[in-house]
Design a protein around this motif. Sequence first.
Motif, PDB file in Angstrom:
ATOM      1  N   LYS A  79       0.936  -1.466   0.031  1.00  0.00           N
ATOM      2  CA  LYS A  79      -0.034  -0.122  -0.041  1.00  0.00           C
ATOM      3  C   LYS A  79       0.892   1.405   0.029  1.00  0.00           C
ATOM      4  CE  LYS A  79      -4.046  -1.877   1.632  1.00  0.00           C
ATOM      5  NZ  LYS A  79      -5.178  -2.361   2.683  1.00  0.00           N
ATOM      6  N   HIS A  80       0.367   2.291  -0.594  1.00  0.00           N
ATOM      7  CA  HIS A  80       1.040   3.526  -0.683  1.00  0.00           C
ATOM      8  C   HIS A  80       0.406   4.677   0.338  1.00  0.00           C
ATOM      9  CE1 HIS A  80       1.758   7.278  -3.513  1.00  0.00           C
ATOM     10  NE2 HIS A  80       2.679   7.275  -2.656  1.00  0.00           N
ATOM     11  N   CYS A  81       1.474   5.361   0.917  1.00  0.00           N
ATOM     12  CA  CYS A  81       0.769   6.339   1.817  1.00  0.00           C
ATOM     13  C   CYS A  81       1.561   7.540   1.543  1.00  0.00           C
ATOM     14  CB  CYS A  81       1.028   5.840   3.315  1.00  0.00           C
ATOM     15  SG  CYS A  81       0.661   7.105   4.395  1.00  0.00           S
ATOM     16  N   LEU A  82       0.788   8.635   1.580  1.00  0.00           N
ATOM     17  CA  LEU A  82       1.500   9.881   1.316  1.00  0.00           C
ATOM     18  C   LEU A  82       1.617  10.733   2.655  1.00  0.00           C
ATOM     19  CD1 LEU A  82       2.418  12.358  -0.228  1.00  0.00           C
ATOM     20  CD2 LEU A  82       0.047  12.742  -0.711  1.00  0.00           C
ATOM     21  N   VAL A  83       2.606  11.192   3.082  1.00  0.00           N
ATOM     22  CA  VAL A  83       3.102  11.821   4.459  1.00  0.00           C
ATOM     23  C   VAL A  83       3.132  13.189   4.221  1.00  0.00           C
ATOM     24  CG1 VAL A  83       4.295  12.188   6.389  1.00  0.00           C
ATOM     25  CG2 VAL A  83       4.152   9.698   5.462  1.00  0.00           C
ATOM     26  N   VAL A  84       2.190  14.164   4.550  1.00  0.00           N
ATOM     27  CA  VAL A  84       2.070  15.442   4.299  1.00  0.00           C
ATOM     28  C   VAL A  84       2.349  16.398   5.410  1.00  0.00           C
ATOM     29  CG1 VAL A  84       0.916  17.307   3.258  1.00  0.00           C
ATOM     30  CG2 VAL A  84       0.362  14.969   2.526  1.00  0.00           C
ATOM     31  N   LEU A  97      -1.885  13.425   7.403  1.00  0.00           N
ATOM     32  CA  LEU A  97      -2.049  14.871   7.182  1.00  0.00           C
ATOM     33  C   LEU A  97      -1.904  15.615   8.308  1.00  0.00           C
ATOM     34  CD1 LEU A  97      -2.970  16.860   4.728  1.00  0.00           C
ATOM     35  CD2 LEU A  97      -5.284  16.331   5.306  1.00  0.00           C
ATOM     36  N   ASP A  98      -0.920  16.677   8.149  1.00  0.00           N
ATOM     37  CA  ASP A  98      -0.878  17.589   9.232  1.00  0.00           C
ATOM     38  C   ASP A  98      -1.962  18.715   8.853  1.00  0.00           C
ATOM     39  OD1 ASP A  98       0.287  19.223  10.994  1.00  0.00           O
ATOM     40  OD2 ASP A  98       1.721  20.210   9.703  1.00  0.00           O
ATOM     41  N   TRP A  99      -2.162  19.690   9.693  1.00  0.00           N
ATOM     42  CA  TRP A  99      -3.261  20.788   9.470  1.00  0.00           C
ATOM     43  C   TRP A  99      -2.625  21.815   9.189  1.00  0.00           C
ATOM     44  CZ3 TRP A  99      -8.607  20.099  11.853  1.00  0.00           C
ATOM     45  CH2 TRP A  99      -9.224  21.163  11.329  1.00  0.00           C
ATOM     46  N   ASN A 100      -1.668  22.523  10.154  1.00  0.00           N
ATOM     47  CA  ASN A 100      -1.128  23.710   9.855  1.00  0.00           C
ATOM     48  C   ASN A 100       0.279  23.697   9.003  1.00  0.00           C
ATOM     49  OD1 ASN A 100      -2.905  25.298  11.531  1.00  0.00           O
ATOM     50  ND2 ASN A 100      -2.002  23.979  13.272  1.00  0.00           N
ATOM     51  N   MET A 101       0.016  24.005   7.671  1.00  0.00           N
ATOM     52  CA  MET A 101       1.151  24.161   6.887  1.00  0.00           C
ATOM     53  C   MET A 101       1.014  25.492   6.004  1.00  0.00           C
ATOM     54  SD  MET A 101       1.143  20.369   5.531  1.00  0.00           S
ATOM     55  CE  MET A 101      -0.635  20.151   5.215  1.00  0.00           C
ATOM     56  N   PRO A 102       2.234  26.018   5.498  1.00  0.00           N
ATOM     57  CA  PRO A 102       2.268  27.092   4.519  1.00  0.00           C
ATOM     58  C   PRO A 102       1.873  26.674   3.229  1.00  0.00           C
ATOM     59  CG  PRO A 102       4.401  26.113   4.854  1.00  0.00           C
ATOM     60  CD  PRO A 102       3.687  25.348   5.645  1.00  0.00           C
ATOM     61  N   ILE A 103       1.430  27.643   2.566  1.00  0.00           N
ATOM     62  CA  ILE A 103       0.771  27.587   1.003  1.00  0.00           C
ATOM     63  C   ILE A 103      -0.615  26.944   1.219  1.00  0.00           C
ATOM     64  CG2 ILE A 103       1.117  26.614  -1.186  1.00  0.00           C
ATOM     65  CD1 ILE A 103       4.027  26.568  -0.654  1.00  0.00           C
ATOM     66  N   MET A 104      -0.916  25.829   1.451  1.00  0.00           N
ATOM     67  CA  MET A 104      -2.393  24.933   1.534  1.00  0.00           C
ATOM     68  C   MET A 104      -2.083  24.227   2.798  1.00  0.00           C
ATOM     69  SD  MET A 104      -4.427  22.582  -0.768  1.00  0.00           S
ATOM     70  CE  MET A 104      -4.808  23.702  -2.097  1.00  0.00           C
ATOM     71  N   ASP A 105      -3.039  24.410   3.883  1.00  0.00           N
ATOM     72  CA  ASP A 105      -3.241  23.842   5.076  1.00  0.00           C
ATOM     73  C   ASP A 105      -3.869  22.601   4.660  1.00  0.00           C
ATOM     74  OD1 ASP A 105      -5.740  24.148   5.265  1.00  0.00           O
ATOM     75  OD2 ASP A 105      -5.859  25.747   6.875  1.00  0.00           O
ATOM     76  N   CYS A 146      -2.899  14.544  11.455  1.00  0.00           N
ATOM     77  CA  CYS A 146      -1.975  14.126  12.434  1.00  0.00           C
ATOM     78  C   CYS A 146      -1.479  15.399  12.839  1.00  0.00           C
ATOM     79  CB  CYS A 146      -0.927  13.386  11.731  1.00  0.00           C
ATOM     80  SG  CYS A 146       0.442  12.776  12.996  1.00  0.00           S
ATOM     81  N   THR A 147      -2.104  16.137  13.779  1.00  0.00           N
ATOM     82  CA  THR A 147      -1.719  17.683  14.154  1.00  0.00           C
ATOM     83  C   THR A 147      -1.561  17.972  15.739  1.00  0.00           C
ATOM     84  OG1 THR A 147      -3.140  19.559  14.116  1.00  0.00           O
ATOM     85  CG2 THR A 147      -4.456  17.451  13.915  1.00  0.00           C
ATOM     86  N   THR A 148      -1.283  18.927  15.837  1.00  0.00           N
ATOM     87  CA  THR A 148      -1.273  19.533  17.252  1.00  0.00           C
ATOM     88  C   THR A 148      -2.675  20.327  17.755  1.00  0.00           C
ATOM     89  OG1 THR A 148      -0.434  21.486  16.441  1.00  0.00           O
ATOM     90  CG2 THR A 148       1.272  20.042  17.350  1.00  0.00           C
ATOM     91  N   GLU A 149      -3.453  20.279  16.801  1.00  0.00           N
ATOM     92  CA  GLU A 149      -4.889  20.887  16.979  1.00  0.00           C
ATOM     93  C   GLU A 149      -5.802  19.701  17.544  1.00  0.00           C
ATOM     94  OE1 GLU A 149      -5.274  23.916  16.650  1.00  0.00           O
ATOM     95  OE2 GLU A 149      -4.029  24.638  15.120  1.00  0.00           O
ATOM     96  N   ASN A 150      -5.497  19.776  18.780  1.00  0.00           N
ATOM     97  CA  ASN A 150      -6.018  18.633  19.615  1.00  0.00           C
ATOM     98  C   ASN A 150      -7.385  18.716  20.392  1.00  0.00           C
ATOM     99  OD1 ASN A 150      -3.791  17.416  18.899  1.00  0.00           O
ATOM    100  ND2 ASN A 150      -2.667  17.492  20.836  1.00  0.00           N
ATOM    101  N   ASP A 151      -8.322  19.852  20.065  1.00  0.00           N
ATOM    102  CA  ASP A 151      -9.517  19.917  20.624  1.00  0.00           C
ATOM    103  C   ASP A 151     -10.668  19.342  19.824  1.00  0.00           C
ATOM    104  OD1 ASP A 151     -10.576  22.619  18.995  1.00  0.00           O
ATOM    105  OD2 ASP A 151      -8.476  22.624  19.019  1.00  0.00           O
ATOM    106  N   VAL A 152     -11.677  19.256  20.591  1.00  0.00           N
ATOM    107  CA  VAL A 152     -12.828  18.777  20.017  1.00  0.00           C
ATOM    108  C   VAL A 152     -13.504  19.470  18.848  1.00  0.00           C
ATOM    109  CG1 VAL A 152     -15.499  18.397  20.327  1.00  0.00           C
ATOM    110  CG2 VAL A 152     -13.463  17.714  22.186  1.00  0.00           C
ATOM    111  N   MET A 204      -3.555  12.859  17.349  1.00  0.00           N
ATOM    112  CA  MET A 204      -3.160  14.186  18.329  1.00  0.00           C
ATOM    113  C   MET A 204      -1.715  14.109  18.433  1.00  0.00           C
ATOM    114  SD  MET A 204      -6.662  14.460  20.729  1.00  0.00           S
ATOM    115  CE  MET A 204      -6.938  12.945  20.993  1.00  0.00           C
ATOM    116  N   LYS A 205      -0.912  14.782  18.016  1.00  0.00           N
ATOM    117  CA  LYS A 205       0.401  14.943  18.205  1.00  0.00           C
ATOM    118  C   LYS A 205       0.845  15.413  19.864  1.00  0.00           C
ATOM    119  CE  LYS A 205       1.943  16.241  13.755  1.00  0.00           C
ATOM    120  NZ  LYS A 205       2.497  17.779  12.945  1.00  0.00           N
TER     121      LYS A 205
END
Lengths: 285, 121
Positions: free
Chosen positions: B2-7, B51-59, B81-87, B103-104
């Motif tokens: 299987k192929h996974c894209l890590v962003v 997928l990370d949430w906060n990234m430059p150019i396109m989140d 996969c993000t530090t945005e850990n709220d409901v 949640m990171k």
Amino acid sequence: MTPAQFAFLAKFLKDRSGLVIGEDKRYLVEARLGPVAHQRGLASLSDLAAALARGADLDLAARVVEAMTTNETFFFRDGAPFTLFTDVMLPHLMAARAREKTLRIWSAACSSGQEPYSLAMLLAERKAQLAGWRVEIVATDLAGEVVERAKEGLFSQFEVQRGLPIKLLLKHFAQEGERWRIDAALRQMVHFRTLNLLRDFSALGRFDVVFCRNVLIYFDAETKADVLNRIAASMAPDGYLMVGSAEAPEAITRRFRAHPSRGGLLVKGEGAASAAPALSLVAAR
Amino acid sequence: MKHCLVVDDSSVIRKVARRILEGCEMRISEAENGQSALALCKQAMPDGILLDWNMPIMDGFDFLAELRSLPGGDAPKVVFCTTENDVSHITRALRAGADEYVMKPFDSEIITSKFAEVGLL
């Protein structure tokens, strides 16, 4: 620690918890009991063994047993036992108990509560079907400290990410800072108690389902048979026992037979090897 | 395989995630923002996206909305996969079409548990 002191500790643990510790587990004893010795101001495990041998410090004895028997757990651990619970056990029991509408489940060796709360979540998902039923989950563990923690139903961010689907986290937990607390309704479904499986547990009453996973593996054959026979005596005639899949081949009693689904699920009743002596193998995998 | 894209815009996170997922016998591609990830998906849809949430150019959130509107874009399993850990963030992510949420900080058990949950392992 001298061989005699190690032998003393091994016997102490066997007598108190049923845990069988061989010389090959010396590293585990050192890793788990080193911090206990440190906390108590004891310079070494030799001093710890000596303090235990004096027998006066009951709190130290409890700490030692807890440190050696506390195992990591997580929500919906191993997956299959919970699928068997919803797909095999519940349909049969809900049909068989349709008149009395009661269901009692025992999570033996529940550690910090992830197993009984996983079962509670599965039952909550069937709330409509179980309307009017009295469903009780009894959860026990040898270690009083983890039982107290389990009662709180408060889990770290790491704990809620192991085995728990995110949708169930949102549905059944509330965020409290960096931790997550399971709903009061689910906490009320589970009755936690400190209990040593080596002691009499007949007062817990009769159960339709018993989850006793990853515990028997630490007992010797005689202790295992004793515990299994007493669990059988605490179960309904058509009750289910779920053991760890690695433990099932050593489920040495005729009081259960392997369910065709296998994977560690046993059904109360005469085992296939009924002509064999009292300690016979029930191959569940 | 299987192929996974890590962003993720952090090369350290990408490296750690790659190591964990390659250990699960997955083939890994990397992107450092949503725009690059989208370009890769247009070439070949991966089976899974971490997928990370906060990234430059396109989140990550905007990427997910764009991905799901592409032909075949509903197929990849997306694990935020993000530090945005709220409901509220978790709820928004699921409504936008995420399948799971990490949640990171994370460890290998969490990543493998979540990937197993969505059927990638």
